[in-house]
Design a protein around this motif. Structure first.
Motif, PDB file in Angstrom:
ATOM      1  N   LEU A  20       0.920  -1.212   0.032  1.00 11.71           N
ATOM      2  CA  LEU A  20       0.085  -0.021  -0.071  1.00 11.71           C
ATOM      3  C   LEU A  20       1.070   1.293  -0.138  1.00 11.71           C
ATOM      4  N   PHE A  21       1.788   1.177   0.853  1.00 11.35           N
ATOM      5  CA  PHE A  21       2.743   2.306   1.011  1.00 11.35           C
ATOM      6  C   PHE A  21       3.381   2.746  -0.467  1.00 11.35           C
ATOM      7  N   HIS A  22       3.852   1.688  -1.097  1.00  8.25           N
ATOM      8  CA  HIS A  22       4.554   1.874  -2.459  1.00  8.25           C
ATOM      9  C   HIS A  22       3.623   2.472  -3.409  1.00  8.25           C
ATOM     10  N   ALA A  23       2.181   1.792  -3.306  1.00  4.97           N
ATOM     11  CA  ALA A  23       1.246   2.234  -4.201  1.00  4.97           C
ATOM     12  C   ALA A  23       1.018   3.732  -4.051  1.00  4.97           C
ATOM     13  N   LEU A  24       1.029   4.309  -2.734  1.00  4.43           N
ATOM     14  CA  LEU A  24       0.585   5.902  -2.394  1.00  4.43           C
ATOM     15  C   LEU A  24       2.061   6.428  -2.749  1.00  4.43           C
ATOM     16  N   GLU A  25       3.108   5.904  -3.059  1.00  2.00           N
ATOM     17  CA  GLU A  25       4.523   6.705  -3.229  1.00  2.00           C
ATOM     18  C   GLU A  25       4.904   7.396  -1.888  1.00  2.00           C
ATOM     19  N   VAL A  26       4.662   6.500  -0.577  1.00  2.00           N
ATOM     20  CA  VAL A  26       4.869   7.336   0.707  1.00  2.00           C
ATOM     21  C   VAL A  26       6.184   7.476   0.644  1.00  2.00           C
ATOM     22  N   GLN A  27       7.008   8.487   1.006  1.00  2.00           N
ATOM     23  CA  GLN A  27       8.321   8.659   1.120  1.00  2.00           C
ATOM     24  C   GLN A  27       9.139   8.625   2.707  1.00  2.00           C
ATOM     25  N   PRO A  28      10.053   8.083   2.649  1.00  2.00           N
ATOM     26  CA  PRO A  28      10.654   7.941   4.039  1.00  2.00           C
ATOM     27  C   PRO A  28      10.524   8.879   4.896  1.00  2.00           C
ATOM     28  N   GLY A  29      10.663  10.311   4.473  1.00  2.00           N
ATOM     29  CA  GLY A  29      10.622  11.589   5.140  1.00  2.00           C
ATOM     30  C   GLY A  29       9.429  11.735   5.769  1.00  2.00           C
ATOM     31  N   GLU A  30       8.436  11.322   5.019  1.00  2.00           N
ATOM     32  CA  GLU A  30       6.840  11.443   5.819  1.00  2.00           C
ATOM     33  C   GLU A  30       6.807  10.350   6.666  1.00  2.00           C
ATOM     34  N   LEU A  31       7.086   9.122   6.508  1.00  2.00           N
ATOM     35  CA  LEU A  31       7.193   8.155   7.833  1.00  2.00           C
ATOM     36  C   LEU A  31       7.961   8.657   9.114  1.00  2.00           C
ATOM     37  N   GLU A  32       8.968   9.252   8.721  1.00  2.00           N
ATOM     38  CA  GLU A  32      10.164   9.750   9.740  1.00  2.00           C
ATOM     39  C   GLU A  32       9.265  10.599  10.553  1.00  2.00           C
ATOM     40  N   ALA A  33       8.711  11.860   9.595  1.00  2.00           N
ATOM     41  CA  ALA A  33       7.925  12.893  10.608  1.00  2.00           C
ATOM     42  C   ALA A  33       6.867  12.494  11.239  1.00  2.00           C
ATOM     43  N   ILE A  34       6.164  11.390  10.812  1.00  2.00           N
ATOM     44  CA  ILE A  34       5.096  10.945  11.821  1.00  2.00           C
ATOM     45  C   ILE A  34       5.712  10.359  12.970  1.00  2.00           C
ATOM     46  N   ALA A  35       6.738   9.562  12.723  1.00  2.00           N
ATOM     47  CA  ALA A  35       7.222   8.794  13.876  1.00  2.00           C
ATOM     48  C   ALA A  35       7.962   9.934  14.974  1.00  2.00           C
ATOM     49  N   GLN A  36       8.078  11.163  14.450  1.00  2.00           N
ATOM     50  CA  GLN A  36       8.617  12.268  15.177  1.00  2.00           C
ATOM     51  C   GLN A  36       7.543  12.871  15.951  1.00  2.00           C
ATOM     52  N   GLY A  37       6.272  12.608  15.621  1.00  2.00           N
ATOM     53  CA  GLY A  37       5.433  13.504  16.165  1.00  2.00           C
ATOM     54  C   GLY A  37       4.748  14.536  15.308  1.00  2.00           C
ATOM     55  N   ARG A  38       5.184  14.475  14.098  1.00  2.00           N
ATOM     56  CA  ARG A  38       4.732  15.756  13.357  1.00  2.00           C
ATOM     57  C   ARG A  38       3.651  15.161  11.976  1.00  2.00           C
ATOM     58  N   ALA A  39       2.699  14.456  12.641  1.00  2.00           N
ATOM     59  CA  ALA A  39       1.722  13.697  11.720  1.00  2.00           C
ATOM     60  C   ALA A  39       0.928  14.986  10.928  1.00  2.00           C
ATOM     61  N   GLN A  95     -14.496  -0.312  -2.694  1.00  2.00           N
ATOM     62  CA  GLN A  95     -14.945   1.169  -2.500  1.00  2.00           C
ATOM     63  C   GLN A  95     -13.895   2.078  -2.876  1.00  2.00           C
ATOM     64  N   ILE A  96     -12.658   1.787  -2.292  1.00  2.00           N
ATOM     65  CA  ILE A  96     -11.447   2.704  -2.395  1.00  2.00           C
ATOM     66  C   ILE A  96     -10.418   1.719  -2.605  1.00  2.00           C
ATOM     67  N   GLY A  97      -9.475   1.671  -3.502  1.00  2.00           N
ATOM     68  CA  GLY A  97      -8.650   0.809  -4.073  1.00  2.00           C
ATOM     69  C   GLY A  97      -7.049   1.603  -3.890  1.00  2.00           C
ATOM     70  N   ALA A  98      -6.234   0.672  -4.055  1.00  2.00           N
ATOM     71  CA  ALA A  98      -4.972   1.287  -4.219  1.00  2.00           C
ATOM     72  C   ALA A  98      -3.933   0.786  -5.507  1.00  2.00           C
ATOM     73  N   ARG A  99      -3.479   1.734  -6.164  1.00  2.00           N
ATOM     74  CA  ARG A  99      -2.724   1.365  -7.325  1.00  2.00           C
ATOM     75  C   ARG A  99      -1.645   2.637  -7.412  1.00  2.00           C
ATOM     76  N   ARG A 100      -0.369   2.214  -7.708  1.00  2.00           N
ATOM     77  CA  ARG A 100       0.550   3.096  -8.061  1.00  2.00           C
ATOM     78  C   ARG A 100       0.602   3.736  -9.315  1.00  2.00           C
ATOM     79  N   PRO A 101       0.433   5.209  -9.233  1.00  2.00           N
ATOM     80  CA  PRO A 101       0.013   5.603 -10.611  1.00  2.00           C
ATOM     81  C   PRO A 101       1.266   5.731 -11.445  1.00  2.00           C
ATOM     82  N   SER A 102       1.284   5.620 -12.913  1.00  2.00           N
ATOM     83  CA  SER A 102       2.123   5.646 -14.041  1.00  2.00           C
ATOM     84  C   SER A 102       2.273   7.158 -14.122  1.00  2.00           C
TER      85      SER A 102
END
Length: 327
Positions: free
Chosen positions: A140-159, A224-231
């Protein structure tokens, strides 16, 4: 003492997939103490399938079942709202009808809440599978193009800082404390339930993320809501699409969240309120851009120079979209 867990399970004509999902829930350790089933006008016997699946697992005496049958249907967000409101235990896990939870999912997530009293909402990655549970080789995260910096920010309390740009929380992967409902209820008409819960949790407390996949997330024709990495072609097509009403809807969503945050006096930090005011202003700017592409260039470049596209949207991707969309 372990925190009690409720499962909010929402269904609509999901009889084909429900046995596998219910079995995956009812073989968790620890067991959830209850399942609240809210069925949205199914015509395929979904409620009976859930009851039979719980019986087949041999846990009917240990897992309480509450059932709502909606006629007419409420729609996805109101259906989940109904189920969530009826949950009685401290932790609430959201469940779609067609996924499968991995063994140990509840234990892994509940342990985080046990160890961190300040944690309000926790979400995870998911493995993407087809309708027959065959892995699609993606997450899912790859399909959403989640970046390491986004995950790091959430983990640091900056969600909240991350969610100002876009939502990363998929309800099927989420668990939250029931105390979140004091600020989240009633759900906004402008928002999908999981995005709303994530935004309120980030604004009023701590959100965190586990980068591992703890569920199989089915991708099939009835999602209802799916996930696919956009080309690249998908992104270009989106950038060249008509503007329509989506920017006005995003402005309304931002305004609805600001109004709720302002109503929560003393709970929301001033920095969060100011950030959301900035989000509203940016979405209003985008909604009010002229229909003419040529007339948009100067205001869009000025907004880009201010940094607001980077803070409140997808940065360069949003800039290109605003320059190229048809009026």
């Amino acid at each position: 003492m372990a925190l009690g867990i409720s499962v909010a399970l929402c269904t609509r004509n999901g009889a084909r997939y429900l046995p596998a999902q219910v079995q995956s829930i009812c073989t968790q350790e620890p067991l959830p103490r209850e399942i609240v089933l809210s069925d949205d006008g199914s015509s395929d016997g979904s409620v009976a399938v859930v009851r039979q699946a719980i019986e087949a697992c041999g846990v009917a005496s240990r897992v309480a079942l509450t059932v709502f049958e909606n006629k007419p249907a409420l729609g996805v967000t109101r259906n989940f709202e109904q189920a969530i409101k009826a949950c009685r235990h401290e932790l609430i896990a959201l469940s779609d009808q067609d996924d499968v939870w991995h063994p140990g999912r509840l234990a892994r997530m509940a342990a985080c809440f046990d160890a961190r009293p300040e944690l309000l909402l926790l979400h995870t990655d998911a493995r993407l599978v087809d309708g027959e549970l065959r892995p699609l080789g993606d997450t899912l995260f790859h399909a959403l193009e989640v970046q390491p910096g986004e995950l790091e920010a959430i983990a640091q309390g900056r969600a909240f800082e991350v969610f100002l740009r876009r939502n990363l929380v998929t309800g099927a992967t989420a668990m939250f404390r029931r105390s979140l409902l004091a600020s989240a209820l009633p759900f906004s008409d402008e928002w999908v339930h999981d995005e709303w819960l994530a935004a309120l949790a980030a604004a009023t407390g701590r959100v965190d993320v586990l980068p591992e996949a703890l569920i199989d997330y089915r991708q099939h024709g009835s999602n209802q809501i799916g996930a696919r990495r956009p080309s690249f072609a998908d992104k270009l097509r989106k950038a060249m699409d008509t503007r329509g009403s989506k920017h006005v809807q995003r402005w309304r969503r931002a305004q609805a969240l600001l109004e709720r945050l302002l109503a929560l006096q003393g709970v929301v930090p001033q920095a969060v309120l100011e950030a959301q005011r900035g989000k509203v202003a940016h979405q209003r700017f985008r909604a009010e851009l002229p229909a003419s592409r040529l007339a948009r260039w100067l205001p869009v470049l000025r907004e880009a120079a201010s940094g607001r596209y980077a803070r409140f949207g997808r940065g360069k991707q949003a800039i290109v979209q605003d320059l190229l969309e048809r009026g």
